[in-house]
Design a protein around this motif. Structure first.
Motif, PDB file in Angstrom:
ATOM      1  N   LYS A  47      33.094  41.401  42.155  1.00  0.00           N
ATOM      2  CA  LYS A  47      32.250  41.281  40.956  1.00  0.00           C
ATOM      3  C   LYS A  47      32.987  40.500  39.856  1.00  0.00           C
ATOM      4  O   LYS A  47      32.415  39.616  39.222  1.00  0.00           O
ATOM      5  CB  LYS A  47      31.847  42.662  40.458  1.00  0.00           C
ATOM      6  N   ARG A  51      32.166  36.791  38.330  1.00  0.00           N
ATOM      7  CA  ARG A  51      32.071  36.547  36.881  1.00  0.00           C
ATOM      8  C   ARG A  51      32.893  35.329  36.479  1.00  0.00           C
ATOM      9  O   ARG A  51      32.439  34.474  35.737  1.00  0.00           O
ATOM     10  CB  ARG A  51      32.538  37.781  36.108  1.00  0.00           C
ATOM     11  N   LYS A 106      27.662  36.641  46.059  1.00  0.00           N
ATOM     12  CA  LYS A 106      26.638  37.553  45.555  1.00  0.00           C
ATOM     13  C   LYS A 106      25.918  38.248  46.711  1.00  0.00           C
ATOM     14  O   LYS A 106      25.609  39.432  46.631  1.00  0.00           O
ATOM     15  CB  LYS A 106      25.622  36.799  44.689  1.00  0.00           C
ATOM     16  N   ASN A 109      28.281  40.778  48.704  1.00  0.00           N
ATOM     17  CA  ASN A 109      28.702  41.952  47.930  1.00  0.00           C
ATOM     18  C   ASN A 109      27.757  43.106  48.087  1.00  0.00           C
ATOM     19  O   ASN A 109      26.682  43.208  48.182  1.00  0.00           O
ATOM     20  CB  ASN A 109      28.849  41.571  46.462  1.00  0.00           C
TER      21      ASN A 109
END
Length: 109
Positions: A47, A51, A106, A109
């Motif tokens: 995550k 970012r 993404k 995950n």
């Protein structure tokens, strides 16, 4: 990293009076992308990495800035047509790779 190295190589040929202006701006723009990726990779979670990749994606502005500076450099004769095409192609490739990596992470995950 390849883009930044190529920008350094190319801008090293610029007139000396440009070393602290146009050449410096191009170098800074080119270095910002791998720097953000490296910082993100050092984070603990996927995550956090995503970012930071998004920051690098936002830093696509740096890619566009670099492309604009290449156009100017080419127009005023500092950048050959061959080097211009190469840098633009490298920017486009990097933009696509960043988007693909973010999308992959993404979904993984």
């Amino acid at each position: 990293m390849d883009l930044a190295a190529k920008v350094y190589e190319i801008t090293d040929k610029f007139p000396k009076h440009e070393m602290y202006s146009l050449a410096d701006q191009m170098r800074r723009a080119a270095v910002s992308i791998p720097s953000n990726i490296a910082e993100g990779k050092g984070r603990r979670t996927t995550k956090d990495f995503i970012r930071f990749l998004n920051i690098a994606k936002i830093a696509k502005g740096s890619l566009y800035e670099l492309q604009t500076q290449c156009i100017l450099s080419n127009k005023i004769g500092y950048l050959s047509q061959e080097d211009f095409r190469l840098i633009i192609k490298m920017c486009e490739t990097l933009e696509h790779r960043l988007s693909a990596l973010i999308k992959y992470l993404k979904h993984a995950n």
